[in-house]
Each structure stands twice: as C-alpha cells, then as structure tokens.
Design a protein around this motif. Structure first.
Motif, PDB file in Angstrom:
ATOM      1  N   ARG A   2       0.833  -1.210   0.000  1.00  0.00           N
ATOM      2  CA  ARG A   2       0.000   0.000   0.000  1.00  0.00           C
ATOM      3  C   ARG A   2       0.862   1.252   0.000  1.00  0.00           C
ATOM      4  NH1 ARG A   2      -3.838  -2.883   3.438  1.00  0.00           N
ATOM      5  NH2 ARG A   2      -2.643  -2.222   5.258  1.00  0.00           N
ATOM      6  N   ASP A   3       1.943   1.218   0.796  1.00  0.00           N
ATOM      7  CA  ASP A   3       2.809   2.390   0.887  1.00  0.00           C
ATOM      8  C   ASP A   3       3.455   2.727  -0.452  1.00  0.00           C
ATOM      9  OD1 ASP A   3       2.204   2.604   3.527  1.00  0.00           O
ATOM     10  OD2 ASP A   3       4.079   1.719   4.257  1.00  0.00           O
ATOM     11  N   HIS A   5       1.982   2.234  -3.326  1.00  0.00           N
ATOM     12  CA  HIS A   5       0.881   2.378  -4.290  1.00  0.00           C
ATOM     13  C   HIS A   5       0.816   1.180  -5.240  1.00  0.00           C
ATOM     14  CE1 HIS A   5       1.064   6.352  -2.633  1.00  0.00           C
ATOM     15  NE2 HIS A   5       2.205   6.628  -3.240  1.00  0.00           N
ATOM     16  N   HIS A   7      -1.199  -1.297  -5.919  1.00  0.00           N
ATOM     17  CA  HIS A   7      -2.579  -1.675  -5.611  1.00  0.00           C
ATOM     18  C   HIS A   7      -2.896  -3.114  -6.028  1.00  0.00           C
ATOM     19  CE1 HIS A   7      -2.760   2.566  -4.901  1.00  0.00           C
ATOM     20  NE2 HIS A   7      -2.585   2.835  -6.183  1.00  0.00           N
ATOM     21  N   THR A  10      -1.286  -5.398  -3.556  1.00  0.00           N
ATOM     22  CA  THR A  10      -2.079  -5.352  -2.319  1.00  0.00           C
ATOM     23  C   THR A  10      -3.289  -6.267  -2.423  1.00  0.00           C
ATOM     24  OG1 THR A  10      -1.395  -3.057  -1.923  1.00  0.00           O
ATOM     25  CG2 THR A  10      -3.339  -3.834  -0.741  1.00  0.00           C
ATOM     26  N   ASP A  41     -10.893  -1.895  -1.372  1.00  0.00           N
ATOM     27  CA  ASP A  41     -10.219  -0.598  -1.435  1.00  0.00           C
ATOM     28  C   ASP A  41      -9.013  -0.658  -2.371  1.00  0.00           C
ATOM     29  OD1 ASP A  41     -10.295   2.142  -0.364  1.00  0.00           O
ATOM     30  OD2 ASP A  41      -8.323   1.649   0.438  1.00  0.00           O
ATOM     31  N   ALA A  42      -8.282  -1.762  -2.347  1.00  0.00           N
ATOM     32  CA  ALA A  42      -7.156  -1.913  -3.271  1.00  0.00           C
ATOM     33  C   ALA A  42      -7.650  -1.938  -4.710  1.00  0.00           C
ATOM     34  CB  ALA A  42      -6.381  -3.197  -2.949  1.00  0.00           C
ATOM     35  N   TRP A  45      -8.391   1.610  -6.145  1.00  0.00           N
ATOM     36  CA  TRP A  45      -7.288   2.431  -6.624  1.00  0.00           C
ATOM     37  C   TRP A  45      -6.582   1.833  -7.841  1.00  0.00           C
ATOM     38  CZ3 TRP A  45      -8.769   6.601  -4.831  1.00  0.00           C
ATOM     39  CH2 TRP A  45      -9.271   6.715  -3.529  1.00  0.00           C
TER      40      TRP A  45
END
Length: 441
Positions: A2-3, A5, A7, A10, A41-42, A45
């Motif tokens: 996540r850090d 990005h 996605h 993740t 949520d992943a 994005w």
C-alpha cells in the motif's frame, strides 16, 4: 505494498489472506468482512471496479452473517467512493446495493452522522439510472447539508465528489465545477493526495463541458502527474480520454496517437463499467479527425447493435459525413432517434441529431433537438468526459439550417468559428467551414 501504491499487489496479498481463512477454523465472518473491505479498497485504486463490486457484495453477505446492520451499510456505501463515472453500466442499477442502502438508512438513527451522510449520497449515485435528477439532487442536497453540519473535512470531500457524479447532466456543468474545485481545495489542505487527484479530474471534465478548455488543460495536467505518481488507473483513464479528442481536433496527431495508446493500455488494466465505450469512443474520435472516418463506420454500427447508449444519431451523422446520406436515412428509419434522455451522454447524442437533421433536411427533428441544445451555446459537445466534438454552437447552427433559417445558422456558425480559434481546435473549424460551404450558411 500500500505504501508503494502497488494496488494490484495489495489486492493479491489480501486474496491470499482470504484463501487462508478457508483453512482457519478460528477465522470469523467479521474477519472475512475486514479483508474483503480492504481488498475492495485496493481494487478501487487499481481501477478494478467489477472486482470491487463483487467484494462489496461478499462483504455485505459477511456482515449479514455477523448480524451487524452498520457493517452492511458501510460496505454498501463504499461502492460510490472514488468513482469518476457511474458505478454501473449505462442504464443499469445495482439493486443489491440500492436495497442495502435503503435498508440501512431506515435502520439508522435519524440524527446526522457520517454513516448516514455517506449512505445518503451513495444512494443518490446508485440511483443515477433509476431516478430523475430532482430525486437525486434532493439526496445530494441532504448529504451536503449534513456534511457541512458535521464539520468533517474528509467527509465533505467525499460527499462533494460523489455528488458531482450523481447529478451529472449537461445542465449541471457549472455546479459540478464548484463541487469538484471546492473538494480539491479541501483535500489538498488536509493532505489527501488521492482525493485531490479525483477532485481535480472531476473539475477538469466539468470545465471542458462548460467550454473552458484552457482551465481543463491546466487541471488535467496537474491531475495526470499526480495520478501517475500514485498509480491511480481510473483517474489516468478518464484524463487520457478527456484530453485525447482535444489533441485530435487540434491537429496534434503524434500526441493524439500517444494518448490513444495510453487509453488502450489503461483500458486493459482496468475493469470499469463503461470503460469499453470510452476506449472505443477514443478510437472513433481519432479516426474522425484524422481523415479515416469511412474506416470506422461499420465497426461503429456493429458496436451500436449491442450498445445501450442512444447511438442512432451518432451513427446517422457519421454516415452523412462520409457521403452516405441515403444509408443514414435508412438507418434512422430502422433505428429511430431517441432524444428523451438527459444524462452524461446526452449532449453528444443531441448534437449529432442536430447534424443529422441538417443532412436529412428534417425540420421536425431539428426543432426538437434545438430546444434541447440552444441553452448550451458556448459549451462543448461531448459524451461525458470523452468524445469532445467542438462547440455546441456548431450544432445549433446545423439545426437552424434544417429549419431553413440560414441567417440564424450563420450567426451561430460565426460564434462557433470564434470558439474554435479560441479553443485551438483548427480541425473542428475546418470541418465547419466545409459544411458551411456545402449548405450555404
């Protein structure tokens, strides 16, 4: 992941967690709910909206197993968050989410709360194809007032974003500019980078529709840079589809080709309702402006056969532009032009209907469509965030030609020519010159 990005990574890791839960007798429905919501949520994005929706539905089922109505509602509200288009395919309504939102709202205490606020605006978005603008606006107004009262800036950002999509019609362009720019301002102040990109994207789209391409380009450039840094596929796709037609009309062929390649690449990465139409629309737009329109007539007709969008006037107008007027007349005889709609796509359909009325010398169609587009002089013809096709004034002129009023047509065409110069779209100006010569206005 996540850090960084990352996605997709993740989502894959969370998928492994879900699989492991199947072999863990100590895992609970609540645990499954938490991981499903995190993976959704992943997917949000990474632009995987189909998978996101599936996870939300599974999360709703898990929450019902837990017996927690609030968890059900939290899952149901998440479908609209981060969306830059409607969350379903054109004309469709996700009855599962609508039912969950209605049930949850009925069970919540009536006093203002962040969850009630989110659910109210999410319901407005999910009802886009089910209820008229007045109904959706009432929900939006209620949610906006509630967000203001609660005083949570992050909540206000989210509500304004979803509101802008929920009320999306040609007539709301200026309203959407305000909502999107205000949400971008607040998001930047509180350090929410993703929300800043989403809001700037929505603002760029609304400015383009409102006939402000200079502001559109400024915001789109800022948003694109950040979308790439944050790896926000959805925003990149919308921004690429927004910019590409303006490059095409500007005669900037190489840049247009590069942007088209980007749209096609992003479409392959994403799974967003209506992205197929966006990708195909980009292909057709490029062909129309680079002189190869005859090559896309048959593919467009094939697409229109299974497309829920009101494509008849667009197919008919393209047939006319490639000197197949008799074919256009026959096409609209078997595929009647429908003007009875008012959504994100309507302006493109209406303007093409005006052009069609000129070629077919159909004053009845011209009168009907003129009543719809006349209030939008100075705006850009487009289908939502894509398919920009020059000033609406051009098409107002076409309708006047079909009505036999060449004097009025000339006035609007002059205005359109001035806008083409101001907007730096010389190919749109040249096409209008050719049509003025052909029809004598």
């Amino acid at each position: 992941a996540r850090d960084l990005h990352a996605h997709e990574e993740t989502a894959a890791l969370l998928g492994s967690a879900l699989a492991a839960m199947g072999d863990d007798p100590s895992s609970t429905a609540h645990d499954r709910y938490d991981v499903l919501m995190a993976r959704a949520d992943a997917y949000r994005w990474s632009g995987r909206w189909v998978e996101l929706t599936a996870d939300i539905r599974s999360a709703i089922d898990a929450a019902r197993t837990v017996g927690d109505a609030e968890l059900v509602l939290r899952a149901a509200t998440s479908g609209a968050q981060g969306a830059l288009w409607q969350t379903t395919y054109h004309g469709e309504v996700d009855e599962t989410l609508v039912a969950a939102l209605r049930e949850g709202l009925a069970a919540l205490p009536t006093e203002p709360s962040a969850l009630r606020c989110r659910a109210t605006v999410a319901l407005a978005g999910e009802l886009y194809y089910a209820e008229p603008l007045a109904v959706r606006r009432a929900l939006v107004d209620e949610a906006l007032a509630m967000a203001d009262k609660l005083g949570d800036p992050a909540l206000r950002v989210e509500v304004m974003q979803i509101s802008a999509v929920a009320v999306w019609t040609s007539a709301t362009a200026h309203e959407r500019v305000h909502l999107a720019e205000e949400s971008a301002r607040i998001a930047a102040e509180i350090g929410r980078d993703r929300d800043t990109v989403l809001s700037l994207t929505l603002a760029a789209v609304a400015h383009a529709e409102a006939g402000r391409p200079d502001r559109m380009r400024e915001l789109a450039e800022e948003a694109m840079s950040e979308a790439q840094r944050l790896r926000l596929v959805y925003a990149e796709l919308v921004l690429s589809g927004l910019i590409m037609p303006w490059l095409a009309m500007g005669g900037r062929t190489q840049e247009c080709e590069q942007m088209l390649e980007r749209v096609q690449r992003l479409h392959q990465q994403a799974s967003i309702p209506q992205s197929e139409q966006a990708m195909m629309g980009a292909v057709f737009v490029y062909a129309v402006w680079n002189g190869s329109a005859p090559d896309v007539v048959e593919p467009l007709m094939a697409m229109a056969r299974n497309d829920p969008l009101p494509m008849a006037p667009i197919v008919g107008a393209l047939l006319c532009r490639v000197d197949r007027v008799d074919d256009a007349r026959e096409y609209v005889r078997t595929h009647p032009v429908d003007l009875d709609h008012d959504d994100w796509f309507s302006m493109l359909a209406w303007c093409n209907a005006a052009e069609l009325s000129m070629y077919l010398q159909d004053p009845v169609l011209a009168a009907d469509v003129l009543a719809l587009i006349a209030p939008f002089a100075g705006h850009s013809c487009s289908g939502g965030s894509g398919n920009a096709a020059g000033p609406v004034d051009t098409y107002i002129a076409f309708a006047h030609v079909a009505l036999g009023d060449t004097a009025a047509a000339s006035v609007h065409a002059d205005r359109a020519m001035a806008l083409c110069e101001q907007w730096e779209i010389p190919l749109a100006a040249q096409r209008l010159r050719d049509q003025r010569d052909q029809f004598g206005f």
